[in-house]
Enzyme design. Structure first.
Site, mmCIF file in Angstrom:
data_model
loop_
_atom_site.group_PDB
_atom_site.id
_atom_site.type_symbol
_atom_site.label_atom_id
_atom_site.label_comp_id
_atom_site.label_asym_id
_atom_site.label_seq_id
_atom_site.Cartn_x
_atom_site.Cartn_y
_atom_site.Cartn_z
ATOM 1 N N HIS A 160 0.851 -1.234 -0.157
ATOM 2 C CA HIS A 160 0.046 -0.024 -0.057
ATOM 3 C C HIS A 160 0.843 1.235 -0.080
ATOM 4 O O HIS A 160 0.318 2.472 -0.248
ATOM 5 C CB HIS A 160 -0.957 -0.058 1.134
ATOM 6 C CG HIS A 160 -2.068 -1.081 1.084
ATOM 7 N ND1 HIS A 160 -2.906 -1.194 0.107
ATOM 8 C CD2 HIS A 160 -2.224 -2.197 2.038
ATOM 9 C CE1 HIS A 160 -3.618 -2.217 0.571
ATOM 10 N NE2 HIS A 160 -3.200 -2.764 1.682
ATOM 11 N N ASP A 196 -2.516 -10.643 -2.544
ATOM 12 C CA ASP A 196 -3.012 -10.134 -1.326
ATOM 13 C C ASP A 196 -4.673 -9.875 -1.496
ATOM 14 O O ASP A 196 -4.902 -9.328 -2.710
ATOM 15 C CB ASP A 196 -2.229 -9.036 -0.802
ATOM 16 C CG ASP A 196 -2.646 -8.372 0.609
ATOM 17 O OD1 ASP A 196 -1.961 -8.523 1.465
ATOM 18 O OD2 ASP A 196 -3.796 -7.750 0.615
ATOM 19 N N HIS A 198 -6.002 -7.217 -0.505
ATOM 20 C CA HIS A 198 -6.381 -5.964 -1.021
ATOM 21 C C HIS A 198 -5.584 -5.422 -1.998
ATOM 22 O O HIS A 198 -4.454 -5.929 -2.296
ATOM 23 C CB HIS A 198 -5.966 -4.992 0.406
ATOM 24 C CG HIS A 198 -6.501 -5.356 1.899
ATOM 25 N ND1 HIS A 198 -5.979 -6.286 2.531
ATOM 26 C CD2 HIS A 198 -7.604 -4.966 2.099
ATOM 27 C CE1 HIS A 198 -6.750 -6.660 3.576
ATOM 28 N NE2 HIS A 198 -7.847 -5.607 3.404
ATOM 29 N N ASP A 285 -4.744 -12.897 2.995
ATOM 30 C CA ASP A 285 -5.621 -12.605 3.723
ATOM 31 C C ASP A 285 -6.959 -12.955 2.945
ATOM 32 O O ASP A 285 -7.976 -12.366 3.097
ATOM 33 C CB ASP A 285 -5.668 -10.922 4.127
ATOM 34 C CG ASP A 285 -4.907 -10.251 3.177
ATOM 35 O OD1 ASP A 285 -4.654 -10.875 1.999
ATOM 36 O OD2 ASP A 285 -4.701 -9.199 3.385
#
Ligand code: OKP
Ligand code: ZN
Length: 344
Positions: A160, A196, A198, A285
């Site tokens: 991120h 991931d 996200h 995740d």
């Protein structure tokens, strides 16, 4: 395969975050990395090595200088105001405000250099960030030296973090630094495959206008999920980078059938790019029991991810990103790696 890991991540602890209107203990816990390294040893993946110290010269090619200069100063600036606990921002330069220059005071600086309140800083945070960066570059060096694959057990994660901002538990973009390092050390093209849950908004932003690094993201639809403001399918790169950014947003509840179809398509597109090396941003995740995510992958699916990536038949660097069901994170992350090695 070898794993690179540093216990210096342990100093990044006890930070708080804002969840559902309350300040609560952060989800990005030190135990995450400990579960993974324990499982790596249990399954006998291979040696676990400490990182070698690297300077920030490669990081400076993917991050802004003022941002990298600011990161190590946060804790001292915070405590200089008589504060303790967790350094966190509360104001951001969004639409209608000026975001073209950093203010002077620590609260303004934290907002200027972040996009959310997910990056708490405590006394040991910078040392952990630097160790995570060193872990990624040391593991990249193993692949460069001829290992078929290596695992950078990074904590904190990185995907991120953009050129000039932190967010989502990420400070330095470890995968982006590793990709840049491969470019600087003989790789003509590098693919980053981010699995991931996200969207890796930072990685996308860093390479968005570049043709020499392909960025592929499989993630929860930003219409429904964090980081909300990037990660749509129509974001395909800009300028020289046009066509070299690929997003596969998927809806809440996505399970293996749909997710793996995206992975298959992503792998086809990756091979068409003909990279010399692959950097996998490895978040687990997507797991059905992850406490902050809404996909439905099962433990038995993670080795299949590794096996699919192995079929690319390319030198591969795995870089740890997210995964929060702490008891299962070790099994699932190691599952990808043993699956890659054809062991399960
Ligand atoms: C980092 B990585 C609010 C918490 C949302 C951000 C999640 C960052 C995930 N309920 N926090 O991609 O796993
Ligand atoms: Zn994630």
């Amino acid at each position: 395969m070898k794993t690179v890991f540093s216990p210096r991540h342990l100093g990044h602890a006890d930070q708080v975050e804002l969840v559902a209107g309350a300040i609560v203990p952060g989800f990005e816990l030190p135990s995450r990395a400990e579960y993974v390294v324990d499982r790596i040893k249990t399954v006998g993946l291979g040696p676990v090595l400490p990182p070698a110290v690297h300077d920030l010269s490669t990081a400076h090619k993917v991050h802004r200088k003022d941002y990298l200069d600011f990161l190590p100063t946060i804790w001292d600036r915070w405590t200089a105001e008589g504060r303790s606990g967790t350094a966190l921002p509360f104001t951001w330069p969004t639409r209608g405000l000026r975001g073209d220059a950093p203010p002077e005071f620590i609260d303004g600086l934290l907002g200027y250099y972040s996009f959310d309140a997910g990056c708490g800083v405590v006394e040991g945070t910078w040392d952990a960030i630097k160790s995570s960066h060193d872990v990624a570059l040391t593991a990249a060096g193993l692949v460069q030296a001829g290992d078929r694959a290596a695992f950078a057990l990074c904590r904190p994660p990185g995907h991120h973090a953009g050129a000039g901002f932190m967010g989502g538990y990420c400070y330095i973009n470890n995968a982006a630094v590793a990709a840049q390092w491969f470019r600087d050390n003989g790789a003509r093209r590098v693919s980053i495959l981010d699995v991931d849950y996200h969207h890796g908004n930072g990685t996308q932003e860093i390479f968005y206008s570049r043709a020499d690094v392909q960025v592929i993201n499989l993630h929860a639809d930003p219409m429904q999920e964090y980081p909300y403001f990037l990660g749509h399918a129509d974001e395909r790169g800009a300028g020289a980078g046009e066509g070299y950014n690929l997003n596969y947003p998927m809806r809440f509840g996505t399970s293996w059938e749909t997710w793996s179809a995206s992975l298959d398509d992503a792998c086809d597109r990756l091979l068409a790019y003909q990279p010399d090396v692959v950097v996998v941003s490895l978040g687990v995740d997507t797991f059905e029991k992850d406490p902050i995510s809404k996909f439905k992958l099962k433990t038995e699916d993670f080795p299949k991810i590794g096996a699919r990536i192995a079929r690319l038949d390319l030198p591969t660097l795995f870089v740890m990103e997210g995964g929060y069901a702490v008891a299962e994170i070790g099994v699932n992350a190691a599952g990808v790696l043993t699956g890659f090695e054809g062991r399960s």
